[in-house]
Design a protein around this motif. Structure first.
Motif, PDB file in Angstrom:
ATOM      1  N   ARG A 158       0.826  -1.205   0.000  1.00 18.07           N
ATOM      2  CA  ARG A 158       0.000   0.000   0.000  1.00 18.07           C
ATOM      3  C   ARG A 158       0.861   1.257   0.000  1.00 18.07           C
ATOM      4  O   ARG A 158       0.576   2.232  -0.698  1.00 18.07           O
ATOM      5  N   LEU A 159       1.920   1.213   0.780  1.00 16.39           N
ATOM      6  CA  LEU A 159       2.799   2.380   0.891  1.00 16.39           C
ATOM      7  C   LEU A 159       3.490   2.671  -0.445  1.00 16.39           C
ATOM      8  O   LEU A 159       3.569   3.827  -0.873  1.00 16.39           O
ATOM      9  N   VAL A 160       3.949   1.632  -1.116  1.00 15.67           N
ATOM     10  CA  VAL A 160       4.595   1.823  -2.418  1.00 15.67           C
ATOM     11  C   VAL A 160       3.627   2.520  -3.378  1.00 15.67           C
ATOM     12  O   VAL A 160       3.976   3.495  -4.060  1.00 15.67           O
ATOM     13  N   ALA A 161       2.392   2.050  -3.413  1.00 15.76           N
ATOM     14  CA  ALA A 161       1.395   2.644  -4.318  1.00 15.76           C
ATOM     15  C   ALA A 161       1.096   4.090  -3.935  1.00 15.76           C
ATOM     16  O   ALA A 161       0.957   4.967  -4.794  1.00 15.76           O
ATOM     17  N   PHE A 162       1.003   4.331  -2.643  1.00 16.14           N
ATOM     18  CA  PHE A 162       0.681   5.680  -2.152  1.00 16.14           C
ATOM     19  C   PHE A 162       1.758   6.672  -2.577  1.00 16.14           C
ATOM     20  O   PHE A 162       1.465   7.769  -3.060  1.00 16.14           O
ATOM     21  N   VAL A 163       3.010   6.267  -2.427  1.00 19.74           N
ATOM     22  CA  VAL A 163       4.134   7.142  -2.768  1.00 19.74           C
ATOM     23  C   VAL A 163       4.190   7.381  -4.286  1.00 19.74           C
ATOM     24  O   VAL A 163       4.318   8.520  -4.740  1.00 19.74           O
ATOM     25  N   CYS A 164       4.053   6.327  -5.076  1.00 11.39           N
ATOM     26  CA  CYS A 164       4.087   6.488  -6.542  1.00 11.39           C
ATOM     27  C   CYS A 164       2.927   7.376  -7.002  1.00 11.39           C
ATOM     28  O   CYS A 164       3.096   8.223  -7.885  1.00 11.39           O
ATOM     29  N   SER A 165       1.756   7.189  -6.418  1.00  8.54           N
ATOM     30  CA  SER A 165       0.609   7.974  -6.861  1.00  8.54           C
ATOM     31  C   SER A 165       0.776   9.438  -6.459  1.00  8.54           C
ATOM     32  O   SER A 165       0.456  10.342  -7.231  1.00  8.54           O
TER      33      SER A 165
END
Lengths: 331, 251
Positions: free
Chosen positions: A218-225
């Motif tokens: 979730r964190l990876v997606a949050f940062v990329c988004s």
């Protein structure tokens, strides 16, 4: 079973071709008003695609992404405004920003990176929460960003506008970044992380038993988004040339979330289609607010019809087509 | 080029054990002082009436439920503080009574998630997923959306998901629930070949007495959260405590 190359890249290629064609047609017509609307729409599309990257794949609604957009917009203003302006308007900026001007590409990249950095810190705290609590925390984040930027006068100009940002973004720059966003979002959703994140969206418990580290994906997606949305904010600043903190608050949050929901939260095609559809609805209603002549009589809708119309469109889609006009499938 | 499968460490644990495990939910004892040992290569049945604590025990053995007292040990190592993902990485896999598939994803993707979660790239994860689906006889449904499967296939996908990159142990919570007798027997027939094919130990909850007595090497019988009997099928069937507690007073 090996997926043939064209089928694998079908969705992003079709989306990029469609957007490029749209811009080519519009610039051929050459109306200034049309170019303006189109550029604004493409910038919003980058933000909606960024929002989709997290919300669509994780199933967690975020009300805070416009905060990342605002952060990105102000970063590029700090980097690209003329030093004479900054020494008068933004006296609290550190010397490396106040005394220098950075080129547009560097500033846009920095906008994305700063937004991503903030997302990393915020996300590390809130990705541990369950879905609803995390959503509410993102809303709190938006309110915090708004308050801080509205009151930190020496750095943001407070509630007065920041003016004089170089307006270098037109339809072609916007569509280039929109294509970049399409590629990035698609690459993410077919990656290992995208797969694990969608698994956690469908069933958190089963994802854990499949060895998925839910907080991490979730964190990876949050940062990329946040990176994409931060860049979108920078482009918006270079499109309007003027920034106010009010531009990055509830109204824009509502419009971008409506775009995602109308298009279909669960697909990249939905993010793109929703941006197109909602822009069309808003522009039609806006034209009706301005009024038009009908058989000698001047007819116009009352002010605020835009918001009401958008709200109705949202409600109708949720009732009759809850997975959005794309049915949350890809092209 | 190194085979990507070799980069994923193989689970080496030979024994999974519950040692004096008790679970209390707000004063209500769901499990009391339960001991259970599962070795690699054997099939162990777990039976008992509804509410006996069977699923709670599986939850404890896979990290979904923390024992109130007692401990779960994997290869004699204490697992206190492990989350379910860590249990799976260490080789303890499970299936769920409710299926719990990733409904909006394809069958192949459902199974790939485990491979990817354990460190494979998507291509390798896809090929190991297809191997397991093929073994379970549902490779032809790989491209179907999981939410559209019937009950029997849903269970098979759940098992495939647990068997990818063979774990050391697989804990199955009523894999045949809701199936007809013949479907259930087909499925359990498949289960009996898991130890030789995948080299893992199997713990299985199953209500069909004839089936469970046939496939299990050993059995544990739970009632009211306590172990009332354990042993070979023959020993358990002859145990008066089982006959009265499990099958009811009228038998």
């Amino acid at each position: 079973m090996k997926i043939p190359l064209p089928a694998r890249f079908r969705t992003p290629v079709l989306l990029m071709a469609g957007l490029t064609l749209l811009v080519a047609l519009a610039t051929a017509i050459g109306s200034e008003q049309l170019n303006f609307t189109l550029t604004e729409m493409l910038i919003r599309m980058i933000v909606v695609i960024g929002l989709y990257m997290f919300v669509g794949n994780s199933g967690i609604m975020s009300f805070g992404h416009i905060g990342f957009m605002g952060i990105g917009a102000y970063v590029t203003a700090w980097a690209t405004l003329a030093p004479e302006w900054k020494q008068v308007m933004l006296q609290g900026l550190p010397a490396f920003l106040q005394e220098h001007t950075y080129p547009f590409p560097v500033a846009v990249l920095a906008s994305g990176l700063v937004a991503a950095g903030v997302a990393l810190i915020l996300g590390a705290a809130i990705m541990r929460l369950n879905g609803l609590a995390a959503s509410i925390a993102t809303f709190a984040f938006l309110a915090i960003v708004y308050s801080v930027y509205s009151n930190w006068e020496s750095v943001t100009g407070g509630t007065s506008s920041v003016i004089g940002i170089p307006t270098v973004v037109g339809p072609w720059t916007a569509v280039a970044f929109a294509c970049l966003a399409v590629v990035a979002a698609y690459a993410f959703q077919v990656s290992r992380y995208g797969l694990m994140l969608r698994a956690s969206r469908d069933d958190e418990v089963a994802a854990q038993s499949s060895s998925v580290d839910i907080v991490r994906v979730r964190l990876v997606a949050f940062v990329c988004s946040a990176f994409l949305v931060g860049m979108g904010g920078a482009l918006y600043a270079h499109f309007l040339g003027v920034l106010t903190t009010d531009a990055f608050y509830l109204a824009l949050s509502f419009v971008t979330l409506s775009m995602l929901v109308v298009g279909g939260i669960g697909s990249l095609t939905g993010a793109v289609a929703g941006t197109l559809a909602v822009t069309l609805i808003v522009e039609i209603l806006r034209a009706c607010e301005r009024g038009f002549a009908l058989g000698g009589a001047q007819i116009s809708l009352p002010r605020g019809s835009q918001e009401i119309g958008l709200g109705l469109a949202l409600a109708l889609v949720l009732i009759f087509r809850p997975a959005g006009i794309s049915r949350s499938r890809e092209l | 080029m190194v085979d990507p499968l070799l980069r994923v460490p193989q689970p080496t644990a030979a024994e999974l054990a519950a040692e004096g495990v008790s679970v209390r939910f707000q004063g209500l004892a769901a499990l009391s002082e339960v001991n259970l040992t599962l070795l690699r290569g054997e099939i162990v049945g777990l039976i008992g009436p509804n509410g006996a604590g069977k699923t709670t025990l599986i939850n404890c053995l896979t990290g979904f439920q923390r024992p109130t007292t007692g401990r779960v040990a994997l290869a004699r190592e204490d697992t206190a503080g492990w989350n379910p993902a860590r249990f799976r990485k260490a080789g303890v896999a499970r299936t769920f009574q409710a299926g719990r598939l990733f409904r909006d994803m394809t069958v192949a993707e459902n199974v790939e998630v485990t491979g990817v979660g354990l460190g494979l790239d998507r291509k390798s994860a896809h090929s190991v997923a297809m191997e397991v689906l093929d073994w379970l006889g549902i490779a032809d449904k790989a491209a179907r959306t999981a939410g559209t499967l019937d009950y029997t296939d849903e269970r098979r996908v759940g098992i495939a998901r647990a068997l990818v990159l063979p774990p050391a142990f697989i804990l199955m919570d009523e894999p045949a629930a809701g199936m007809s007798d013949s479907e259930g027997e087909d499925l359990v027939g498949l289960v009996t070949s898991i130890p030789t094919k995948f080299g893992c130990g199997v713990l299985i909850i199953e209500h069909n007495m004839r089936v469970i007595m046939n496939v299990s090497h050993r059995l544990y019988v739970l009632d009211g959260g306590r172990t009332v009997a354990q042993g070979t099928p023959a020993e358990v069937q002859a145990n008066p405590a089982v006959i009265s507690a499990y099958l009811g007073a009228d038998v």
